[in-house]
Design an enzyme around this catalytic site. Structure first.
Site: not given
Ligand code: SAH
Ligand code: SF4
Length: 357
Positions: A90, A115, A164, A194, A219-221, A299, A342
């Site tokens: 996508e 994740c 990815g 990212s 992506s720290l979280h 989300n 996201c």
């Molecule tokens: N793999 C990379 C890029 C794709 S994810 C990464 O993890 O950074 C892009 C962003 O969306 C990241 O910051 C990720 O943490 C965030 N993300 C993933 N799942 C999410 C969700 N359910 N709600 C909000 N952000 C989310």
């Molecule tokens: Fe992969 Fe980024 Fe989703 Fe983590 S947040 S599973 S690294 S796409």
């Protein structure tokens, strides 16, 4: 089955025409991104014989649309694309605050990082995308916009926030970025990679003279290793210490405000969003170089029990960071009705939005 990216069309071209000069490849790359060129037949700078072979051997575009969806408010569009092997991935087009468009590109089909709050993570990794499949997401959206002249036409930004983990497919990501820099009006500060924070690759980038000076978002979280590992299972030992050092090394190389690093922080109710976490985040950010924090309201993702922080919770969290003088922004949630926000990209069928192609 391999999860490696398929070969790139440049390699196939060189197999077919090993004696062609290097400028030929550049000429072809430019042609791909020239709107008036619609197929090999229009590249009249190539001989007739060469065009005939290319028509047989190399698809003009590496990914083809299967379904296009437009969100109810018209500011977000999502496409399901099929790669050369018909595997689906996508890509998203979002209106930005410049009155132009940002595209959110995928770098892989699925993701191996797992994740716990991310829909893409539940797919596992199918395979990495070739640099063509990455770069051509831009071409797809350009042609989508060209067919809708009433919309703004400019794609001013690209973010690697689709499916990815870009740093697991770093060579193809790098090649796609170089293609855009050479063939479109995108500058490096309009492109953001990212990453979940693959430290060995982040560290290698510092020494790579070929790494383009794009923006990097980590992506720290979570401000602490153990709690981060519960939601980001790939968290390496001493993650925060190594990351803090990395931000200083990065700053020393790109010591320029336009190349700032961002920390992304998805706020999940009861998991990482209380005032104590915010204080710890302040403490961690103070150990890094100039970074910006971008908070992302979670989300919703099907089958996951996580919920987004309340509006009040988000404000309290942000205010603690702001009060400590940290540069904080909040990501506007877009495209939830077509599962384009996201972390929602996982090829699920949504009931919302409108199928437009
Ligand atoms: N793999 C990379 C890029 C794709 S994810 C990464 O993890 O950074 C892009 C962003 O969306 C990241 O910051 C990720 O943490 C965030 N993300 C993933 N799942 C999410 C969700 N359910 N709600 C909000 N952000 C989310
Ligand atoms: Fe992969 Fe980024 Fe989703 Fe983590 S947040 S599973 S690294 S796409």
């Amino acid at each position: 089955m391999t999860t490696e990216a398929p070969p790139n069309r440049h390699d196939r071209f060189l197999q077919l025409f090993p004696k062609e000069p290097a400028f030929r490849l550049r000429q072809i790359e430019q042609a791909y991104f020239t709107p008036s060129m619609t197929g090999w037949e229009s590249v009249t700078t190539l001989s007739k014989e060469m065009r005939a072979t290319l028509m047989q051997e190399i698809p003009w575009i590496s990914c083809t649309p299967v379904r296009t969806l437009s969100g109810g408010t018209g500011d977000t569009h999502k496409v399901v694309l099929a790669g050369y092997d018909k595997q689906l991935f996508e890509s998203v087009l979002m209106a930005n605050n410049r009155g132009q468009w940002t595209i959110c590109v995928s770098s892989q089909i699925g993701c191996a990082m797992g994740c716990t709050f991310c829909a893409t993570g539940t797919m596992g990794l199918k395979r990495s995308l070739s640099s063509d499949e990455i770069a051509d997401q831009y071409r797809f959206w350009k042609s989508f916009l060209a067919g809708r002249p009433e919309l703004p036409q400019r794609i001013s930004n690209v973010v690697f926030m689709g499916m990815g983990e870009p740093l697991v497919n770093v060579e193809n990501v790098k090649a796609a970025i170089h293609t855009w820099l050479a063939c479109t009006d995108l500058g490096p500060t309009r492109i953001t990679v990212s990453t979940v924070g693959v430290l060995p690759v982040l560290e290698a980038i510092l020494k790579d003279p070929d790494w383009p000076a794009v923006r990097i978002a980590i992506s720290l979280h979570s401000p602490e290793e153990e709690s981060r590992r519960r939601i980001v299972p790939t968290t390496a030992p001493r993650f925060h210490t190594r990351l803090a050092k990395w931000t200083h090394d990065y700053q020393a190389i790109h010591g320029n405000r336009r190349h700032h690093v961002t920390f992304e922080y998805t706020l999940i109710a009861g998991v990482n969003d209380n005032a104590e976490e915010a204080e710890k985040l302040v403490h961690f950010v103070r150990k890094t170089s100039t970074v910006k924090v971008n908070v992302i309201p979670l989300n919703p993702v099907g089958g996951k029990s996580f919920t987004a922080s309340s509006r009040q919770g988000i404000e309290i969290f942000k205010n603690i960071l702001l009060g400590a003088g940290i540069n904080v922004t909040e990501r506007k949630t877009m495209g939830q009705d077509i599962a384009a926000a996201c972390g929602q990209l996982a090829l699920t069928i949504q009931s919302g939005g409108k199928v437009v192609g």
